[in-house]
Each structure stands twice: as C-alpha cells, then as structure tokens.
Design a protein around this motif. Structure first.
Motif, mmCIF file in Angstrom:
data_model
loop_
_atom_site.group_PDB
_atom_site.id
_atom_site.type_symbol
_atom_site.label_atom_id
_atom_site.label_comp_id
_atom_site.label_asym_id
_atom_site.label_seq_id
_atom_site.Cartn_x
_atom_site.Cartn_y
_atom_site.Cartn_z
ATOM 1 N N LEU A 24 15.922 4.918 -10.661
ATOM 2 C CA LEU A 24 15.475 3.511 -10.792
ATOM 3 C C LEU A 24 14.238 3.477 -12.150
ATOM 4 O O LEU A 24 13.664 4.434 -12.506
ATOM 5 N N PRO A 25 14.028 2.328 -12.695
ATOM 6 C CA PRO A 25 13.158 2.235 -13.532
ATOM 7 C C PRO A 25 11.844 1.976 -12.837
ATOM 8 O O PRO A 25 11.614 0.641 -12.823
ATOM 9 N N VAL A 26 11.153 2.742 -12.266
ATOM 10 C CA VAL A 26 10.215 2.429 -11.402
ATOM 11 C C VAL A 26 9.133 1.848 -11.992
ATOM 12 O O VAL A 26 8.140 1.060 -11.428
ATOM 13 N N GLU A 27 8.933 1.781 -13.335
ATOM 14 C CA GLU A 27 7.626 1.263 -14.239
ATOM 15 C C GLU A 27 7.900 -0.268 -13.980
ATOM 16 O O GLU A 27 7.048 -0.944 -14.078
ATOM 17 N N ALA A 28 8.997 -0.757 -13.552
ATOM 18 C CA ALA A 28 9.386 -2.175 -13.616
ATOM 19 C C ALA A 28 9.248 -2.755 -12.075
ATOM 20 O O ALA A 28 9.232 -4.054 -11.915
ATOM 21 N N ILE A 29 8.852 -2.010 -11.226
ATOM 22 C CA ILE A 29 8.411 -2.335 -9.963
ATOM 23 C C ILE A 29 7.364 -3.708 -9.838
ATOM 24 O O ILE A 29 6.148 -3.095 -10.338
ATOM 25 N N ALA A 30 7.505 -4.572 -9.249
ATOM 26 C CA ALA A 30 6.645 -5.447 -9.117
ATOM 27 C C ALA A 30 5.899 -5.209 -7.795
ATOM 28 O O ALA A 30 4.325 -5.306 -7.678
ATOM 29 N N TYR A 31 6.574 -5.063 -6.587
ATOM 30 C CA TYR A 31 6.045 -4.329 -5.565
ATOM 31 C C TYR A 31 7.179 -3.743 -4.584
ATOM 32 O O TYR A 31 8.255 -4.062 -4.853
ATOM 33 N N VAL A 32 6.668 -3.484 -3.309
ATOM 34 C CA VAL A 32 7.505 -2.715 -2.500
ATOM 35 C C VAL A 32 7.482 -3.589 -0.818
ATOM 36 O O VAL A 32 6.271 -3.826 -0.668
ATOM 37 N N HIS A 33 8.591 -3.605 -0.377
ATOM 38 C CA HIS A 33 8.740 -4.072 0.842
ATOM 39 C C HIS A 33 8.909 -2.765 1.887
ATOM 40 O O HIS A 33 9.622 -1.942 1.614
ATOM 41 N N VAL A 34 8.339 -2.971 3.087
ATOM 42 C CA VAL A 34 8.547 -1.952 4.164
ATOM 43 C C VAL A 34 8.769 -2.791 5.144
ATOM 44 O O VAL A 34 8.236 -3.591 5.604
ATOM 45 N N ALA A 35 9.848 -2.223 6.138
ATOM 46 C CA ALA A 35 9.937 -2.814 7.322
ATOM 47 C C ALA A 35 10.624 -2.017 8.406
ATOM 48 O O ALA A 35 11.062 -0.916 8.014
ATOM 49 N N GLY A 36 10.834 -2.517 9.486
ATOM 50 C CA GLY A 36 11.426 -1.846 10.702
ATOM 51 C C GLY A 36 12.787 -2.154 11.057
ATOM 52 O O GLY A 36 13.073 -3.218 10.560
ATOM 53 N N GLY A 37 13.373 -1.290 11.744
ATOM 54 C CA GLY A 37 14.754 -1.650 12.373
ATOM 55 C C GLY A 37 15.282 -0.717 13.448
ATOM 56 O O GLY A 37 14.150 0.016 14.054
ATOM 57 N N PHE A 38 16.280 -0.802 13.750
ATOM 58 C CA PHE A 38 16.787 0.069 14.815
ATOM 59 C C PHE A 38 18.127 0.528 14.639
ATOM 60 O O PHE A 38 19.125 -0.161 13.866
ATOM 61 N N GLU A 39 18.692 1.685 15.311
ATOM 62 C CA GLU A 39 19.959 2.225 15.117
ATOM 63 C C GLU A 39 20.789 2.045 16.304
ATOM 64 O O GLU A 39 20.215 2.427 17.416
ATOM 65 N N ARG A 40 22.058 1.435 16.210
ATOM 66 C CA ARG A 40 22.887 1.344 17.225
ATOM 67 C C ARG A 40 24.349 1.681 17.125
ATOM 68 O O ARG A 40 24.832 1.051 16.068
ATOM 69 N N ASP A 41 24.930 2.720 17.779
ATOM 70 C CA ASP A 41 26.343 2.755 17.553
ATOM 71 C C ASP A 41 26.645 3.339 16.071
ATOM 72 O O ASP A 41 27.674 2.896 15.374
ATOM 73 N N GLY A 42 25.518 3.987 15.395
ATOM 74 C CA GLY A 42 25.661 4.764 14.106
ATOM 75 C C GLY A 42 25.427 3.465 13.026
ATOM 76 O O GLY A 42 25.821 3.729 11.835
ATOM 77 N N VAL A 43 24.912 2.349 13.231
ATOM 78 C CA VAL A 43 24.759 1.417 12.505
ATOM 79 C C VAL A 43 23.126 0.908 12.508
ATOM 80 O O VAL A 43 22.706 0.818 13.452
ATOM 81 N N TRP A 44 22.647 1.072 11.274
ATOM 82 C CA TRP A 44 21.133 0.682 11.048
ATOM 83 C C TRP A 44 21.151 -0.863 11.000
ATOM 84 O O TRP A 44 21.804 -1.514 10.075
ATOM 85 N N HIS A 45 20.422 -1.487 11.842
ATOM 86 C CA HIS A 45 20.151 -2.941 11.714
ATOM 87 C C HIS A 45 18.524 -3.263 11.175
ATOM 88 O O HIS A 45 17.782 -2.668 11.737
ATOM 89 N N ASP A 46 18.538 -3.867 10.137
ATOM 90 C CA ASP A 46 17.374 -3.803 9.384
ATOM 91 C C ASP A 46 16.823 -5.344 10.022
ATOM 92 O O ASP A 46 16.744 -6.518 9.668
#
Length: 424
Positions: free
Chosen positions: A198-220
C-alpha cells in the motif's frame, strides 16, 4: 492531510453515549442516513464543540460499470457542506448492475460487492473516481471492502490495485484493517502483504471493527468486539505510518458505554504500540489527463457484474469460475441483510406481521430482486402481501393496507390501491 485523531461511528442508537465519551476527536456518519436540512441535535452539539464529522457514503458504486450518478454526487456534496467536513469517503465496490448497457434488468445489491482486480476494472474505477473528485468540494478517500467471494482471473493483488489507483488519480485511501482480516479468512489473502504494497502515506484514516467466524467464514458484522488479530494489523500499519485518524465502527448490538470506551482505548493503544511517529504530510501525485474509457470496456465489466449480481439476488446460474458454495453463502447473507434493513427502514412491517415477517420477506426476496433501494423494497413487499390477501386476519390486513396507502405516493389513495392490489 488533516489529523483527525481517534473517533467512533455516530449512530442514532448511541448518540447520547458518543456525546459523553471521553477522548473522541471526531465521528463518522453514514451519508445516506443524514438529511442536510434536518441534522440530529446530537450532531449539531458535537460540531459546536469542535468535533469533526465525516460523511461516509455507501451507494455511489464507484466500482460499477456506470459512471457515478450526478444526483447521488450532488447529494453527497450537500452533506459535506451541511456538516462542514474536511473530506468525504466512499467504497471500492459495485452496488448495482444491469440496465441499458447490458440489456438486462437493473438490479440493486443493497450491499458492497467486490470488483474484479483487472486492468479493465482499474480503468473504469479511475475514471469514476476522477468524476467524483471533480463533483465533490473536499478530498475523497475510498475504502477497501470485505468480501465473501473472489473473482476468477484477477490480474493484481489488492495492494497493487490500490497503489495504481492512488498513483493514477491522487485519491486518498480509507483502509479498513478489519476488512483485510476478513479477506484473509475468506479468500486466503495475506494482510501483511497487502499492507506492504500500500501507499500508506495516502491513508486518510483507518476503520476498525469486529466480526465473528462461523463454518470457516468470517462475517464482518460490525456488531461484535474487535478481535486481537485486527488490533495486531492496526499495530502493524501504525509501525509504518501514523494514521491521521482511526475510527471504531459499530452498527448494532451496542454494548454498554464502558465497553465501547474500552474498545476505543484498545484501538488507541494499538496505534501507540506501532510507534511510527507523526508522519509526514502527503501530497497527492499529479494525475495526468487520461483518455475516456472505451464503451466496450464498461460493457464488458457491466456484463460480468450483472451476471454475478443476478446469480446472487435473482437465482440465475453461478457464473463460470466462481465458487458455488461461497456464492450461496453470499446470496443468503444478502437476503438476510435485506430483510434486516427493510425492518429498520419500515419498523411497522415486522410489528404488523409479527413472527411471520422474516419468513414472508425472505420468500418475497427469492422472487423479487431489489431494484430501487430499501424504501421502495418495503413498499413493494407490502403491496405483494396485499395482492395475495395477506396477512390473513382482517385487522392486520387493514393495518398493512393503511400503512401502504400512507406511503405509496401522491396518487389518489383509492385509485392507487386499486391499481396495485389488482395488478398482476
């Protein structure tokens, strides 16, 4: 780039909590849920205190085959002006497909879907981003999305795709580290590799969030605590560059205020653990004039996206090269989200229909793909039930009929009801 600090997604359900939370420098609002002339008092008070408010769009579909809609861009610009925002954000995704370009029905996903990382897609996306940048009064930042499905025949990694996008348009990035984790679990993509490219210098901001895994699939989900793996990715990113802003997203299943404050504190600590320092000021590259994308390129992308979306929401065959199991998971997730959002947009429907709401809506959704947004979807669902003589008891039927008549438009009630209830 303006330094935003630590923030949280503003939602009506936690408006009072957000106002009282210590150490909140800024908030983000879903642009489409905000009315410029009628801002919630909570947002007004936050702005008066000097808290920055950033609108976050979800409906432009910058990764779609069509050029951005002028009315949607105008509405987004209005929200920027009403909120006094220093920037505005959207997604690298498509949200609708079909229509005249593909000679197929126009379909809405009601969700952010991944674009194929190909040269054709990049050409279309770059042109769409330039159109949006020209129409918006402040800088635009675009977000990487979480995905359950992968496109066959991709030509670039996510990091390469984003690097070229920034290089060609000068657009800023909104990096969601939770989405990088989602794509690691669901698509086997290495988040460290994506961050390294990534061109990290171009980052305006960052999102952080939770989720869960079920049957090998991560749900955001945006409804669960932020897992350690996501915080570790945030620290890894912060070891390369100090992000101008970091924001906790939570959309439902809201915990007690103390728990939200602990999550924000954990995010702040993860950034501090990276230790990259203040970082330098980023100047967008000067984007050279680009020729207009040929219609044939947009048509190829449009046909491919229409085929995928039709499979997900209209039951047509899974396109060649896609994982049928994952497509099924995505289709069910779209239908479930559609039912949930309609219930929020029109809370009277589950109240009138009771426990039968969800089954009735999912049965309706199997036969009727969404074509015009959630409010129209709610009206058409109610009209379909009324045409079928449902609900069966007279009191509920009359309540549903009255609800529909009050919202169905400017036509005279009696004639409108006759047209809808007798149609088909």
């Amino acid at each position: 780039m303006e330094r935003l600090g630590t923030g949280i997604g503003w939602r009506p359900e936690i408006a009072d909590i957000v106002e009282r939370m210590p150490g909140i420098d800024w908030v983000e609002v879903v642009a489409e849920n905000t009315c410029p002339g009628h801002l919630p008092e909570s947002l007004r008070r936050l702005r008066e205190r000097g808290v920055t408010v950033v609108p976050h769009g979800v409906s432009l579909g910058l990764g779609g085959a069509d050029r951005p809609d002028e009315d949607r861009l105008g509405a987004l610009a209005e929200r920027v002006a009403a909120l006094g925002s220093p920037l505005v954000t959207e997604h690298i995704a498509f949200v609708r497909a079909g229509g005249p370009r593909t000679a197929s029905p126009a379909l809405e996903a009601g969700h952010l879907l991944p674009v194929p990382r190909t040269r054709d897609t990049l050409d279309v996306l770059c042109e769409n981003v330039r159109i949006a940048q020209a129409a918006l009064p402040v800088p635009l930042a675009v977000e990487n999305i979480a995905a359950l499905i992968s496109w066959p025949g991709e030509e670039m990694t996510e990091g390469q795709f984003l690097y070229d996008l920034v290089d060609r348009t000068g657009v800023r990035l909104l990096i969601d580290v939770a989405n990088l984790h989602t794509n690691h679990v669901n698509r086997g993509e290495d988040p460290a590799e994506a961050l390294a490219e990534l061109p990290v210098e171009a980052i305006a901001y960052v999102h952080v969030a939770g989720g869960f895994e079920r049957d090998g699939v991560w749900h955001d989900s945006h409804a669960h605590p932020v897992p350690p793996a996501v915080l570790e990715l945030l620290t890894g990113l912060a070891s390369r560059v100090s992000p101008p802003g970091v924001l906790l997203e939570r959309d439902e299943n809201f915990p007690e205020p103390a728990e939200l404050e602990r999550e924000v504190a954990a995010i702040r600590a993860a950034v501090a653990a990276g230790g990259a320092g203040a970082g330098g000021r980023w100047e967008p590259p000067s984007a050279a004039p680009a020729p207009e994308v040929p219609e044939a390129v947009r048509q190829r992308l449009g046909l491919a996206q229409a085929s995928v979306l039709s499979s997900l929401v209209a039951g047509t065959p899974v396109p060649e090269g896609f994982d049928g199991v994952r497509m099924g998971v995505q289709a069910r997730a779209l239908a479930a989200k559609r039912a949930d959002v309609v219930a929020k947009v029109a809370p009277e429907l589950p109240e009138i229909l009771g426990e039968g709401y969800r089954a009735a809506f999912l049965a309706y959704a199997q036969e009727r793909p969404m074509a015009g947004g959630y409010r129209r979807d709610a009206l058409e669902f109610a009209a379909e039930l009324l045409r079928a003589g449902r609900p069966g008891d007279g009191v509920s039927y009359r309540r549903l009929e009255r609800w529909w008549l009050e919202r169905a438009g400017a036509a005279p009630r009696r004639s409108l009801a006759r047209r809808v209830l007798l149609r088909g």
